[in-house]
Design a protein around this motif. Structure first.
Motif, PDB file in Angstrom:
ATOM      1  N   PRO A   1     -10.818  -2.005  -7.389  1.00  0.00           N
ATOM      2  CA  PRO A   1      -9.977  -0.833  -7.673  1.00  0.00           C
ATOM      3  C   PRO A   1     -10.234   0.367  -6.765  1.00  0.00           C
ATOM      4  O   PRO A   1     -10.390   1.500  -7.238  1.00  0.00           O
ATOM      5  N   TYR A   2     -10.265   0.137  -5.458  1.00  0.00           N
ATOM      6  CA  TYR A   2     -10.229   1.243  -4.514  1.00  0.00           C
ATOM      7  C   TYR A   2      -8.798   1.790  -4.463  1.00  0.00           C
ATOM      8  O   TYR A   2      -7.838   1.117  -4.862  1.00  0.00           O
ATOM      9  N   ASP A   3      -8.644   3.004  -3.945  1.00  0.00           N
ATOM     10  CA  ASP A   3      -7.315   3.612  -3.899  1.00  0.00           C
ATOM     11  C   ASP A   3      -6.328   2.785  -3.080  1.00  0.00           C
ATOM     12  O   ASP A   3      -5.123   2.834  -3.334  1.00  0.00           O
ATOM     13  N   GLN A   4      -6.810   2.035  -2.098  1.00  0.00           N
ATOM     14  CA  GLN A   4      -5.904   1.175  -1.328  1.00  0.00           C
ATOM     15  C   GLN A   4      -5.213   0.153  -2.228  1.00  0.00           C
ATOM     16  O   GLN A   4      -4.151  -0.366  -1.883  1.00  0.00           O
ATOM     17  N   ILE A   5      -5.783  -0.115  -3.402  1.00  0.00           N
ATOM     18  CA  ILE A   5      -5.221  -1.066  -4.348  1.00  0.00           C
ATOM     19  C   ILE A   5      -4.521  -0.356  -5.497  1.00  0.00           C
ATOM     20  O   ILE A   5      -3.404  -0.712  -5.878  1.00  0.00           O
TER      21      ILE A   5
ATOM     22  N   GLY B   1      -8.765  -5.477   4.805  1.00  0.00           N
ATOM     23  CA  GLY B   1     -10.008  -5.292   5.537  1.00  0.00           C
ATOM     24  C   GLY B   1     -10.745  -4.006   5.235  1.00  0.00           C
ATOM     25  O   GLY B   1     -11.923  -3.870   5.601  1.00  0.00           O
ATOM     26  N   ASP B   2     -10.105  -3.028   4.619  1.00  0.00           N
ATOM     27  CA  ASP B   2     -10.841  -1.839   4.198  1.00  0.00           C
ATOM     28  C   ASP B   2     -11.949  -2.260   3.232  1.00  0.00           C
ATOM     29  O   ASP B   2     -11.753  -3.145   2.389  1.00  0.00           O
TER      30      ASP B   2
ATOM     31  N   ARG C   1       0.828  -1.206   0.000  1.00  0.00           N
ATOM     32  CA  ARG C   1       0.000   0.000   0.000  1.00  0.00           C
ATOM     33  C   ARG C   1       0.862   1.255   0.000  1.00  0.00           C
ATOM     34  O   ARG C   1       2.004   1.253   0.454  1.00  0.00           O
ATOM     35  N   TYR C   2       0.272   2.346  -0.457  1.00  0.00           N
ATOM     36  CA  TYR C   2       0.987   3.629  -0.488  1.00  0.00           C
ATOM     37  C   TYR C   2       1.215   4.201   0.908  1.00  0.00           C
ATOM     38  O   TYR C   2       2.130   5.004   1.116  1.00  0.00           O
ATOM     39  N   ASP C   3       0.396   3.786   1.889  1.00  0.00           N
ATOM     40  CA  ASP C   3       0.472   4.383   3.227  1.00  0.00           C
ATOM     41  C   ASP C   3       1.330   3.530   4.161  1.00  0.00           C
ATOM     42  O   ASP C   3       0.924   3.220   5.290  1.00  0.00           O
TER      43      ASP C   3
END
Length: 487
Positions: A324-328, A314-315, A19-21
């Motif tokens: 394709p949520y931003d977490q991905i 889990g998000d 992940r980016y975070d």
């Protein structure tokens, strides 16, 4: 072709499913990543880098061809690909080397590299199970077999662990430590006269989430950001993602046995082990940087750090990737070369991961093929005017975990995201300014129909432009039987 002898060495470090975070210097205070922080401090960080596909194989095929999935035909995991722009570097005089995960299909395709030291997924239970890579061989010479699904399933609490297990074999033989160690050995041992293009592919933090016990314990003792999807969000999920939630409970992909309602303690352990795996990779990045410096090559080396996609963890109530949520779709991208590009900068414009292709070719003095759909990042690196993209796109074909749709296509602008599912009337629409967490689907909202139409029109324009631009592109897909002739 301009190919001076002083062309830079290029080292591309790619993690899997990061992940980016997860980098402290970029605001993730729960992480310890001193070596990635060092790259951030010395380099240029693209804060809005998005992948072209939300799973391993199509993303990597897109990255190393310079084309979207709908152009190169690689939409899902397991589909064959092996032709890459790396061959252009090799033919121009670069020594091209791959250590670790590339995820070509077949796994050991040359893919333009002079040398390949293949390390594939940690858990290959369904695909390539009996392909013995360098890691398998190393474990075997020690009389060991890697930890994987058969052994994890024997644990009494297997279904409660959500893919989180400690690595209990020798630490040096952990997949990420092994890849880092082989890379250090290669750099110290192999005499190289030509400029070097080196791709280092770490298997982690892709599940199973398997840090060594000491690092796992460190993160288990920390307060961590945990997912907290509301009942309203879960009820409002698209049917494809509701089906995926149930599928992931029934089938334990990558040793992750999912739960519809995991406890806070279970989620804390999963994230602790995931973050610990990232720190283990950070340590190996430091070993690589130190080895380059000891060999006197670092000043003329461009370092790229990135990942092929993220992980929901889990998000949205979801496990792993595909959605394709931003977490991905949003991944870290850091390019560090203080002698060439002023460091300590962030570029916030939208870019796509496969834009690395023409960027790297230009570093080598090679003019990228005019049909490439990827776009150079060099103006931004050189601190010149850079508009970035007005929108980024992502595509995914039906896969082992995405059983509810044949194909999805996403468009994301600075302010909105639209996801279409082929053959289905219902999609997803998010207002990223009002709802950056993508928890409220506005697909049926009367006030949002004009925006939905604009995004669909932009997606149509993208497909038309793509079809025209790539009309003369060479055939990119090869079957396994053809691969040998292209190596």
């Amino acid at each position: 072709m301009n190919t001076p002898d002083n062309r830079p060495d290029i080292v591309v470090i790619i993690t899997d499913q990061q992940r980016y975070d997860t980098i402290r210097a970029l605001g993730s205070d729960h992480m310890d990543t001193p070596n990635l922080d060092r790259l951030v401090d010395r380099g240029v960080t693209f804060t809005q880098c998005h992948v072209t596909a939300p799973s391993c194989v199509p993303c990597r095929a897109s990255l190393f061809t310079g084309y979207y999935p709908h152009t190169n035909g690689v939409y899902a995991n397991g589909q064959p690909w092996s032709r890459t722009w790396v061959d252009d570097l090799r033919r121009s005089g670069y020594r091209t080397v791959s250590i670790g995960k590339m995820h070509t299909i077949p796994y050991d395709a040359k893919a333009g590299f002079d040398e390949r030291y293949v390390v594939e997924n940690k858990d290959r239970y369904m695909e390539g199970r009996w392909f013995f890579d360098e890691w398998d061989k190393a474990l075997g010479t020690h009389g060991l077999k890697k930890q994987q699904r058969e052994t994890y399933r024997l644990l009494d609490d297997y279904r409660d662990r959500l893919g989180a297990f400690t690595w209990d074999l020798p630490a040096a033989l952990h997949s990420d430590n092994f890849v880092g160690g082989v890379t250090k050995w290669w750099l110290e041992s192999k005499p190289v006269v030509e400029p070097l293009f080196l791709v280092v592919g770490f298997p982690g933090p892709h599940p199973p989430y398997d840090p060594t016990p000491d690092i796992a314990e460190k993160y288990m003792g920390r307060d961590l950001p945990l997912p907290d999807p509301t009942a309203a969000e879960l009820d409002g999920l698209h049917p494809v993602w509701k089906e995926k939630r149930h599928h992931d409970v029934e089938v334990d992909h990558d040793s992750v046995s999912w739960k519809l309602d995991p406890t806070r303690d279970e989620m804390h352990r999963q994230r602790a082990y995931y973050y610990a795996n990232v720190e283990m990779i950070d340590t190996q990045v430091g070993r690589i940087l130190d080895t380059l410096e000891e060999r006197g090559r670092l000043d003329n080396t461009i370092i790229v750090f990135t990942s092929d996609h993220g992980d929901n963890l889990g998000d949205h109530g979801l496990s792993q990737k595909w959605a394709p949520y931003d977490q991905i779709t949003r991944v870290p991208l850091i390019i560090s070369a203080p002698e060439r590009f002023a460091g300590g900068r962030q570029v916030d414009e939208l870019v796509q991961l496969f834009d690395l292709g023409p960027t790297i070719l230009e570093w080598a003095g090679i003019t990228p093929d005019a049909t490439l759909e990827a776009e150079t990042l060099n103006p931004a690196l050189e601190d010149k005017p850079f508009a970035g993209r007005d929108a980024v796109f992502c595509e995914q074909g039906g896969d082992v975990n995405m059983t509810g749709a044949e194909l999805l296509t996403m468009i994301r602008t600075r302010t909105h995201k639209l996801v279409l599912f082929q053959g289905q009337a219902e999609g997803q629409l998010f207002d990223l300014e009002a709802d950056p967490g993508e928890t409220r689907n506005l697909w049926a909202d009367d006030a949002c129909q004009q925006m939905k139409s604009r995004l669909r029109e932009r997606m149509l324009d993208w497909h038309i432009d793509s079809a025209w631009k790539t009309r003369d592109a060479r055939r990119l897909i090869v079957s396994p039987s053809d691969a040998e002739s292209l190596q």
